[in-house]
Design a protein around this motif. Sequence first.
Motif, short mmCIF file in Angstrom:
data_model
loop_
_atom_site.label_atom_id
_atom_site.label_comp_id
_atom_site.label_asym_id
_atom_site.label_seq_id
_atom_site.Cartn_x
_atom_site.Cartn_y
_atom_site.Cartn_z
N ALA A 196 3.55 -0.65 6.53
CA ALA A 196 3.23 0.76 6.74
C ALA A 196 4.17 1.39 7.77
N ASN A 229 3.42 2.09 10.72
CA ASN A 229 2.64 2.90 11.66
C ASN A 229 1.26 2.28 11.78
N ASN A 239 -4.43 7.03 -0.25
CA ASN A 239 -3.45 6.45 0.66
C ASN A 239 -3.50 4.93 0.58
N ALA A 241 -1.92 2.66 2.30
CA ALA A 241 -2.02 1.98 3.61
C ALA A 241 -3.46 1.96 4.10
N VAL A 242 -4.17 3.05 3.93
CA VAL A 242 -5.58 3.12 4.34
C VAL A 242 -6.41 2.15 3.50
N VAL A 281 -1.64 3.69 10.88
CA VAL A 281 -2.63 4.34 10.02
C VAL A 281 -3.67 3.36 9.47
N PRO A 282 -3.30 2.14 9.04
CA PRO A 282 -4.31 1.23 8.48
C PRO A 282 -5.29 0.66 9.51
N THR A 283 -5.08 0.93 10.79
CA THR A 283 -5.90 0.32 11.83
C THR A 283 -7.36 0.77 11.78
#
Length: 169
Positions: A138, A140, A113, A115-116, A142-144
């Motif tokens: 992204a 969203n 992924n 974004a990850v 998700v990368p947080t």
Amino acid sequence: MVLGLLIGLLSVRVFGLPLTLGSGGGALLSGLLFGWFRIRRPDIGYMPPGAIQILKDLGLAGFVALVGLQSGLQAVQTVKQHGLNIFIAGVLVTVVPLLLTMVIGKYLIKYKNTAVFAGALSGSRSANPAFGEILNKAGNAVPTVPFAITYALANVFLTLLGPLVVSLT
């Protein structure tokens, strides 16, 4: 933020060395705690998405401005004093670890992924402006999680290893 700053003030001595999260690490930890609480109770603390975006943009702009104001004069004086060598060392110290991290993430850890992976990379470099752009792209949150984990680890290692590296030079 106040809770985070108070958490950041806590200090523990290990082998005579003071260990602390600092204000940034404390704010990050309290942000994670309140984020977790918000997921459990979404009815508390609602903010419109526009207000959230304004706060993100102002926070990142303020951070960049503050760092620039604090570091600008010292950076110019250092470059005048040490010349091109300090610039080349800075480029190497910045680029080589990032490239190694990218190679390890792609081939050893095998991130699928993007974004990850981008969140983890920006956290490992404590690059808040880059993280803001990653969140925008992204679309969203998700990368947080990878950002928060690697950001916290990077700050802990910087706090622990920074004085050691300085004392060796």
